[in-house]
Design a protein around this motif. Sequence first.
Motif, short mmCIF file in Angstrom:
data_model
loop_
_atom_site.label_atom_id
_atom_site.label_comp_id
_atom_site.label_asym_id
_atom_site.label_seq_id
_atom_site.Cartn_x
_atom_site.Cartn_y
_atom_site.Cartn_z
N ALA A 86 0.83 -1.21 0.00
CA ALA A 86 0.00 0.00 0.00
C ALA A 86 0.86 1.26 0.00
N LEU A 87 1.90 1.25 0.82
CA LEU A 87 2.80 2.41 0.89
C LEU A 87 3.47 2.69 -0.45
N LEU A 88 4.07 1.66 -1.02
CA LEU A 88 4.76 1.84 -2.30
C LEU A 88 3.80 2.17 -3.42
N SER A 89 2.63 1.57 -3.43
CA SER A 89 1.64 1.85 -4.47
C SER A 89 1.15 3.29 -4.39
N ALA A 90 0.91 3.77 -3.18
CA ALA A 90 0.45 5.14 -3.02
C ALA A 90 1.51 6.14 -3.48
N GLU A 91 2.75 5.89 -3.12
CA GLU A 91 3.82 6.80 -3.54
C GLU A 91 4.03 6.74 -5.04
N ARG A 92 3.93 5.56 -5.61
CA ARG A 92 4.07 5.42 -7.07
C ARG A 92 2.96 6.16 -7.79
N ALA A 93 1.75 6.07 -7.31
CA ALA A 93 0.62 6.78 -7.92
C ALA A 93 0.82 8.30 -7.81
N ARG A 94 1.30 8.77 -6.67
CA ARG A 94 1.56 10.20 -6.50
C ARG A 94 2.64 10.68 -7.47
N ILE A 95 3.68 9.88 -7.63
CA ILE A 95 4.76 10.24 -8.56
C ILE A 95 4.25 10.22 -9.99
N ASP A 96 3.39 9.26 -10.34
CA ASP A 96 2.78 9.24 -11.68
C ASP A 96 2.00 10.52 -11.95
N ARG A 97 1.23 10.98 -10.95
CA ARG A 97 0.48 12.24 -11.12
C ARG A 97 1.44 13.42 -11.29
N GLN A 98 2.51 13.40 -10.54
CA GLN A 98 3.50 14.47 -10.63
C GLN A 98 4.15 14.47 -12.02
N ILE A 99 4.46 13.31 -12.54
CA ILE A 99 5.04 13.21 -13.90
C ILE A 99 4.06 13.76 -14.93
N THR A 100 2.79 13.40 -14.81
CA THR A 100 1.77 13.89 -15.73
C THR A 100 1.71 15.42 -15.70
N ASP A 101 1.71 15.98 -14.50
CA ASP A 101 1.68 17.44 -14.36
C ASP A 101 2.91 18.08 -14.99
N LEU A 102 4.08 17.49 -14.78
CA LEU A 102 5.31 18.03 -15.35
C LEU A 102 5.31 17.94 -16.87
N LEU A 103 4.77 16.86 -17.41
CA LEU A 103 4.68 16.73 -18.87
C LEU A 103 3.75 17.79 -19.46
N GLU A 104 2.67 18.10 -18.76
CA GLU A 104 1.76 19.15 -19.22
C GLU A 104 2.44 20.51 -19.20
N VAL A 105 3.20 20.78 -18.16
CA VAL A 105 3.93 22.04 -18.08
C VAL A 105 4.96 22.12 -19.20
N ARG A 106 5.67 21.02 -19.44
CA ARG A 106 6.66 21.02 -20.52
C ARG A 106 6.00 21.27 -21.87
N ALA A 107 4.84 20.67 -22.11
CA ALA A 107 4.12 20.88 -23.37
C ALA A 107 3.72 22.34 -23.52
N ARG A 108 3.27 22.94 -22.44
CA ARG A 108 2.90 24.37 -22.48
C ARG A 108 4.12 25.24 -22.78
N LEU A 109 5.24 24.93 -22.15
CA LEU A 109 6.47 25.69 -22.42
C LEU A 109 6.90 25.52 -23.87
N ASP A 110 6.75 24.31 -24.41
CA ASP A 110 7.08 24.08 -25.81
C ASP A 110 6.20 24.95 -26.72
N GLN A 111 4.92 25.07 -26.37
CA GLN A 111 4.02 25.92 -27.16
C GLN A 111 4.47 27.38 -27.11
N ILE A 112 4.83 27.82 -25.94
CA ILE A 112 5.27 29.21 -25.79
C ILE A 112 6.55 29.45 -26.57
N LEU A 113 7.50 28.52 -26.45
CA LEU A 113 8.77 28.65 -27.18
C LEU A 113 8.56 28.62 -28.69
#
Length: 122
Positions: A81-108
């Motif tokens: 449960a501990l590892l699964s919860a942390e992995r899911a949180r990191i997956d959400r963080q990666i998704t958010d970072l990918l969205e930010v990177r895509a937005r920066l690419d659009q701006i650039l």
Amino acid sequence: MRIGELAARAGVSTRALRYYEEQDLLTSTRTSGGQRLYGDTDVDRVRLIQQLYAAGLRSGTVCEILRLYMGTGEDGPDPVALLSAERARIDRQITDLLEVRARLDQILAGDPACRYSPSRTD
């Protein structure tokens, strides 16, 4: 190895190593003169601690994961449960970072939809 050598090999400060000891994330033996001594495996342990902190994990969670990693986590929370919860949180963080990177690419790329306009009402 002494604290300075471990710090250099792991790429952290001696202050960080002392903090890790305070948080029970790292242990050392002492010389008769009181100097800290660490083993070769502590380099990898410190690097793992750094990676877990960089991923946004709290000290208590890092401690539990290290117990699991070292095979001493029998009395702690459910490891799956501990590892699964942390992995899911990191997956959400990666998704958010990918969205930010895509937005920066659009701006650039000069995407007009990304330009700031005070009169825009989206």
